[in-house]
Design an enzyme around this catalytic site. Structure first.
Site, PDB file in Angstrom:
ATOM      1  N   CYS A  25     -54.165  27.577 -46.535  1.00  0.00           N
ATOM      2  CA  CYS A  25     -52.706  27.498 -46.414  1.00  0.00           C
ATOM      3  C   CYS A  25     -52.242  26.149 -45.883  1.00  0.00           C
ATOM      4  CB  CYS A  25     -52.174  28.610 -45.508  1.00  0.00           C
ATOM      5  SG  CYS A  25     -52.692  28.445 -43.791  1.00  0.00           S
ATOM      6  N   ASP A  71     -52.232  25.166 -42.743  1.00  0.00           N
ATOM      7  CA  ASP A  71     -51.771  25.188 -41.355  1.00  0.00           C
ATOM      8  C   ASP A  71     -52.834  24.591 -40.433  1.00  0.00           C
ATOM      9  OD1 ASP A  71     -49.615  26.442 -42.385  1.00  0.00           O
ATOM     10  OD2 ASP A  71     -49.954  28.376 -41.424  1.00  0.00           O
ATOM     11  N   CYS A  85     -47.404  28.554 -39.713  1.00  0.00           N
ATOM     12  CA  CYS A  85     -46.510  29.694 -39.864  1.00  0.00           C
ATOM     13  C   CYS A  85     -46.146  30.278 -38.503  1.00  0.00           C
ATOM     14  CB  CYS A  85     -47.178  30.759 -40.730  1.00  0.00           C
ATOM     15  SG  CYS A  85     -48.583  31.536 -39.905  1.00  0.00           S
ATOM     16  N   CYS A 115     -54.024  34.647 -39.387  1.00  0.00           N
ATOM     17  CA  CYS A 115     -53.417  33.488 -38.725  1.00  0.00           C
ATOM     18  C   CYS A 115     -53.978  33.312 -37.310  1.00  0.00           C
ATOM     19  CB  CYS A 115     -51.901  33.633 -38.698  1.00  0.00           C
ATOM     20  SG  CYS A 115     -51.194  33.870 -40.346  1.00  0.00           S
TER      21      CYS A 115
HETATM   22 FE1  FES Z   1     -51.597  29.819 -42.547  1.00  0.00          FE
HETATM   23 FE2  FES Z   1     -50.542  31.729 -41.037  1.00  0.00          FE
HETATM   24  S1  FES Z   1     -50.164  31.352 -43.149  1.00  0.00           S
HETATM   25  S2  FES Z   1     -52.137  30.376 -40.539  1.00  0.00           S
END
Ligand code: FES
Length: 160
Positions: A37, A39, A62, A106
């Site tokens: 993702c 992050d 997120c 996450c």
């Molecule tokens: Fe990537 Fe939450 S969507 S850590």
């Protein structure tokens, strides 16, 4: 714990994250990123004796990633290094009252950032970088992330 409580606590940590920012002279710094993702979490820890004295973080991600990072910095102070090493995403999710399956992975970012920070602490203070290497391997290993998000496959709920 109700779904509303979960969302309230999650939003509380997201809207008012605790302990955000760099830490001068941190004893350990952990950087991790979820390649699926994009992050990222950077966690800083200050250690005194054999206990974590303070933790701060910077997260680009997120709501759940920010909330779990914030929660983790509240869980760490006063923990021995051994106890800090045992903290997992499940401990964070338990405090948040669990999250919908789509968001459970996450917390993995915060867990790995903690282990990376502790690994950095070990490497700096003891010259032992075994944990750093292990965390680096896990961060690189797509199976780690696949396992963390495996529950998503069967998820039918909407993300927060
Ligand atoms: Fe990537 Fe939450 S969507 S850590």
């Amino acid at each position: 714990m109700t779904e509303k409580h979960v969302k309230d606590l999650l939003m509380e940590h997201f809207m008012n994250p605790r302990n955000v920012g760099d830490m001068a002279e941190a004893d350990g710094v952990g950087d991790v990123g979820n390649p699926l993702c994009g992050d990222i979490v950077r966690l800083f820890i200050k250690v005194k004796g054999n206990k974590v004295e303070k933790a701060t973080f910077k997260t680009f991600g997120c709501r759940a990633a920010i909330a779990t990072s914030s929660l983790l910095t509240e869980m760490l102070p006063g923990k021995t290094i051994d106890d800090a090493l045992k903290i997992t995403e499940k401990d964070m999710l338990n405090r948040l009252g669990d999250l919908p399956p789509l968001k459970r992975h996450c917390g993995k970012l915060a867990e790995l950032a903690l282990q990376a920070a502790l690994g950095d602490y070990f490497a700096k203070s003891r010259g032992d970088n075994h944990l750093s290497e292990e965390v680096a391997r896990r961060i690189r290993d797509p199976r780690e992330w696949s396992a963390a998000i495996a529950e998503e496959d069967a998820a039918t709920v909407q993300p927060l």
